[in-house]
Design an enzyme around this catalytic site. Structure first.
Site, PDB file in Angstrom:
ATOM      1  N   LYS A  17       0.829  -1.206   0.000  1.00 53.79           N
ATOM      2  CA  LYS A  17       0.000   0.000   0.000  1.00 53.79           C
ATOM      3  C   LYS A  17       0.874   1.271   0.000  1.00 53.79           C
ATOM      4  O   LYS A  17       2.098   1.199   0.140  1.00 53.79           O
ATOM      5  CB  LYS A  17      -0.969  -0.082   1.184  1.00 53.79           C
ATOM      6  CG  LYS A  17      -2.017  -1.208   1.017  1.00 53.79           C
ATOM      7  CD  LYS A  17      -2.987  -1.270   2.191  1.00 53.79           C
ATOM      8  CE  LYS A  17      -4.083  -2.305   1.987  1.00 53.79           C
ATOM      9  NZ  LYS A  17      -5.015  -2.389   3.152  1.00 53.79           N
ATOM     10  N   PHE A  66     -14.788   3.346   8.497  1.00 57.30           N
ATOM     11  CA  PHE A  66     -13.425   3.599   8.012  1.00 57.30           C
ATOM     12  C   PHE A  66     -13.359   3.757   6.490  1.00 57.30           C
ATOM     13  O   PHE A  66     -12.284   3.953   5.942  1.00 57.30           O
ATOM     14  CB  PHE A  66     -12.469   2.480   8.454  1.00 57.30           C
ATOM     15  CG  PHE A  66     -12.881   1.094   8.016  1.00 57.30           C
ATOM     16  CD1 PHE A  66     -12.595   0.625   6.738  1.00 57.30           C
ATOM     17  CD2 PHE A  66     -13.558   0.245   8.884  1.00 57.30           C
ATOM     18  CE1 PHE A  66     -12.969  -0.642   6.324  1.00 57.30           C
ATOM     19  CE2 PHE A  66     -13.942  -1.030   8.485  1.00 57.30           C
ATOM     20  CZ  PHE A  66     -13.645  -1.475   7.206  1.00 57.30           C
ATOM     21  N   ARG A  94      -0.940 -14.239   3.274  1.00 60.23           N
ATOM     22  CA  ARG A  94      -1.665 -13.685   4.429  1.00 60.23           C
ATOM     23  C   ARG A  94      -0.938 -14.013   5.735  1.00 60.23           C
ATOM     24  O   ARG A  94      -0.949 -13.226   6.680  1.00 60.23           O
ATOM     25  CB  ARG A  94      -3.121 -14.160   4.442  1.00 60.23           C
ATOM     26  CG  ARG A  94      -3.950 -13.430   3.384  1.00 60.23           C
ATOM     27  CD  ARG A  94      -5.387 -13.903   3.335  1.00 60.23           C
ATOM     28  NE  ARG A  94      -6.217 -13.449   4.437  1.00 60.23           N
ATOM     29  CZ  ARG A  94      -6.867 -12.283   4.453  1.00 60.23           C
ATOM     30  NH1 ARG A  94      -6.782 -11.445   3.444  1.00 60.23           N
ATOM     31  NH2 ARG A  94      -7.629 -11.964   5.489  1.00 60.23           N
ATOM     32  N   THR A 100      -4.996  -8.071  10.268  1.00 60.22           N
ATOM     33  CA  THR A 100      -5.385  -6.768   9.698  1.00 60.22           C
ATOM     34  C   THR A 100      -4.896  -5.603  10.562  1.00 60.22           C
ATOM     35  O   THR A 100      -4.462  -4.580  10.047  1.00 60.22           O
ATOM     36  CB  THR A 100      -6.928  -6.700   9.601  1.00 60.22           C
ATOM     37  OG1 THR A 100      -7.376  -7.799   8.813  1.00 60.22           O
ATOM     38  CG2 THR A 100      -7.399  -5.405   8.952  1.00 60.22           C
ATOM     39  N   ARG A 114       2.899  -6.737   8.867  1.00 59.86           N
ATOM     40  CA  ARG A 114       2.075  -5.666   9.445  1.00 59.86           C
ATOM     41  C   ARG A 114       2.564  -5.298  10.842  1.00 59.86           C
ATOM     42  O   ARG A 114       2.461  -4.138  11.252  1.00 59.86           O
ATOM     43  CB  ARG A 114       0.604  -6.068   9.456  1.00 59.86           C
ATOM     44  CG  ARG A 114      -0.060  -5.873   8.101  1.00 59.86           C
ATOM     45  CD  ARG A 114      -1.444  -6.450   8.089  1.00 59.86           C
ATOM     46  NE  ARG A 114      -2.217  -6.059   6.920  1.00 59.86           N
ATOM     47  CZ  ARG A 114      -3.242  -6.771   6.454  1.00 59.86           C
ATOM     48  NH1 ARG A 114      -3.595  -7.898   7.054  1.00 59.86           N
ATOM     49  NH2 ARG A 114      -3.909  -6.356   5.402  1.00 59.86           N
ATOM     50  N   ASN A 124      -2.579  -0.094   7.089  1.00 59.79           N
ATOM     51  CA  ASN A 124      -1.970  -1.358   7.539  1.00 59.79           C
ATOM     52  C   ASN A 124      -1.038  -1.978   6.489  1.00 59.79           C
ATOM     53  O   ASN A 124      -0.686  -3.144   6.564  1.00 59.79           O
ATOM     54  CB  ASN A 124      -3.048  -2.344   7.993  1.00 59.79           C
ATOM     55  CG  ASN A 124      -3.980  -2.727   6.870  1.00 59.79           C
ATOM     56  OD1 ASN A 124      -3.867  -2.226   5.755  1.00 59.79           O
ATOM     57  ND2 ASN A 124      -4.899  -3.617   7.146  1.00 59.79           N
ATOM     58  N   HIS A 127      -2.157  -5.834   1.522  1.00 53.54           N
ATOM     59  CA  HIS A 127      -3.418  -6.537   1.263  1.00 53.54           C
ATOM     60  C   HIS A 127      -3.101  -7.906   0.689  1.00 53.54           C
ATOM     61  O   HIS A 127      -2.133  -8.067  -0.064  1.00 53.54           O
ATOM     62  CB  HIS A 127      -4.281  -5.771   0.255  1.00 53.54           C
ATOM     63  CG  HIS A 127      -5.408  -6.587  -0.286  1.00 53.54           C
ATOM     64  ND1 HIS A 127      -6.553  -6.835   0.443  1.00 53.54           N
ATOM     65  CD2 HIS A 127      -5.564  -7.264  -1.458  1.00 53.54           C
ATOM     66  CE1 HIS A 127      -7.361  -7.623  -0.264  1.00 53.54           C
ATOM     67  NE2 HIS A 127      -6.779  -7.888  -1.418  1.00 53.54           N
TER      68      HIS A 127
HETATM   69  N1  LIG Z   1     -11.758  -1.805  11.895  1.00 50.26           N
HETATM   70  C1  LIG Z   1     -11.090  -1.141  10.952  1.00 50.26           C
HETATM   71  N2  LIG Z   1     -10.671   0.115  11.187  1.00 50.26           N
HETATM   72  C2  LIG Z   1      -9.999   0.805  10.247  1.00 50.26           C
HETATM   73  N3  LIG Z   1      -9.683   0.320   9.017  1.00 50.26           N
HETATM   74  C3  LIG Z   1     -10.054  -0.942   8.734  1.00 50.26           C
HETATM   75  C4  LIG Z   1     -10.783  -1.741   9.690  1.00 50.26           C
HETATM   76  N4  LIG Z   1     -11.023  -2.953   9.143  1.00 50.26           N
HETATM   77  C5  LIG Z   1     -10.476  -2.914   7.902  1.00 50.26           C
HETATM   78  N5  LIG Z   1      -9.892  -1.722   7.652  1.00 50.26           N
HETATM   79  C6  LIG Z   1      -9.197  -1.324   6.413  1.00 50.26           C
HETATM   80  O1  LIG Z   1      -9.913  -1.851   5.301  1.00 50.26           O
HETATM   81  C7  LIG Z   1      -9.087  -2.792   4.581  1.00 50.26           C
HETATM   82  C8  LIG Z   1      -9.955  -3.895   4.052  1.00 50.26           C
HETATM   83  O2  LIG Z   1     -10.589  -4.530   5.134  1.00 50.26           O
HETATM   84  P1  LIG Z   1     -10.721  -6.131   5.185  1.00 50.26           P
HETATM   85  O3  LIG Z   1     -11.656  -6.483   6.271  1.00 50.26           O
HETATM   86  O4  LIG Z   1     -10.985  -6.616   3.802  1.00 50.26           O
HETATM   87  O5  LIG Z   1      -9.238  -6.440   5.690  1.00 50.26           O
HETATM   88  P2  LIG Z   1      -8.349  -7.715   5.530  1.00 50.26           P
HETATM   89  O6  LIG Z   1      -8.972  -8.727   4.634  1.00 50.26           O
HETATM   90  O7  LIG Z   1      -7.873  -8.199   6.842  1.00 50.26           O
HETATM   91  O8  LIG Z   1      -7.147  -6.990   4.929  1.00 50.26           O
HETATM   92  P3  LIG Z   1      -6.843  -6.884   3.425  1.00 50.26           P
HETATM   93  O9  LIG Z   1      -8.144  -7.158   2.687  1.00 50.26           O
HETATM   94  O10 LIG Z   1      -6.352  -5.484   3.197  1.00 50.26           O
HETATM   95  O11 LIG Z   1      -5.791  -7.933   3.268  1.00 50.26           O
HETATM   96  C9  LIG Z   1      -8.052  -3.232   5.629  1.00 50.26           C
HETATM   97  O12 LIG Z   1      -6.890  -3.762   5.049  1.00 50.26           O
HETATM   98  C10 LIG Z   1      -7.794  -1.923   6.359  1.00 50.26           C
HETATM   99  O13 LIG Z   1      -6.968  -1.060   5.571  1.00 50.26           O
END
Ligand SMILES: Nc1ncnc2c1ncn2[C@@H]1O[C@H](COP(=O)(O)OP(=O)(O)OP(=O)(O)O)[C@@H](O)[C@H]1O
Length: 152
Positions: A17, A66, A94, A100, A114, A124, A127
């Site tokens: 990112k 968010f 992953r 996350t 991370r 974070n 992805h």
């Molecule tokens: N609770 C939260 N607070 C703030 N930002 C969040 C939160 N949850 C997710 N995000 C943001 O949204 C992105 C996508 O969320 P998702 O739940 O798909 O995360 P993930 O699958 O764990 O991570 P990624 O898809 O980025 O690998 C996260 O990578 C993060 O940047």
């Protein structure tokens, strides 16, 4: 490892990112960590998103608290997309990036990317696709020609 996996390794979509790509020293370090994990880099591209690109990719998060922060972050500068391959590429990548939330990563999996580089829950740094179906969709998003049959 099944015979299917030997014949056709799994693919995943990985993002470094904008916060990672803002520091020129970091992408080479991350690429080395990818190779050390026995993941192959199949393709790589540099990306600069518009608001519309971010909205399309993160449509499932629209309405979450968010969402605007996330789209602002992902349009804040250039970033890198990769297709990675290994017999268990989704789990391997992953596993390498970790949870996350970087604070949780630092507590529970301090050796993950991370934990080492993530800034906040939104910023974070990485992805990774979470299933074969999302990997295919996400690879098509960043590499629209990848699954198209070759013209000869
Ligand atoms: N609770 C939260 N607070 C703030 N930002 C969040 C939160 N949850 C997710 N995000 C943001 O949204 C992105 C996508 O969320 P998702 O739940 O798909 O995360 P993930 O699958 O764990 O991570 P990624 O898809 O980025 O690998 C996260 O990578 C993060 O940047």
């Amino acid at each position: 490892m099944s015979i299917k996996q030997v014949l056709k390794p799994q693919l995943t979509l990985a993002l470094l990112k904008p916060d990672i790509c803002a520091n020129a020293a970091l992408p080479p370090k991350i690429k080395q960590a990818i190779l050390n994990k026995q993941l192959q880099i199949v393709k790589e591209t540099n990306v600069l998103w518009t608001e519309a690109d971010a909205a399309r990719f993160y449509a499932e998060h629209e309405g979450k608290f968010f969402y605007h922060r996330l789209c602002g972050y992902m349009t804040s500068g250039p970033f890198k997309a990769f297709i990675l391959s290994s017999p268990n590429a989704i789990k391997d990548w992953r596993g390498l990036i970790g949870p996350t939330h970087p604070v949780r990563a630092r507590i529970n999996q301090p050796e993950t990317l991370r934990a080492l580089y993530g800034l906040t829950d939104t910023r974070n740094s990485f992805h990774g696709s979470d299933s074969d179906m999302s990997a295919k969709q996400e690879i098509e998003f960043f590499f629209p020609d990848y699954f198209k049959p070759c013209q000869s």
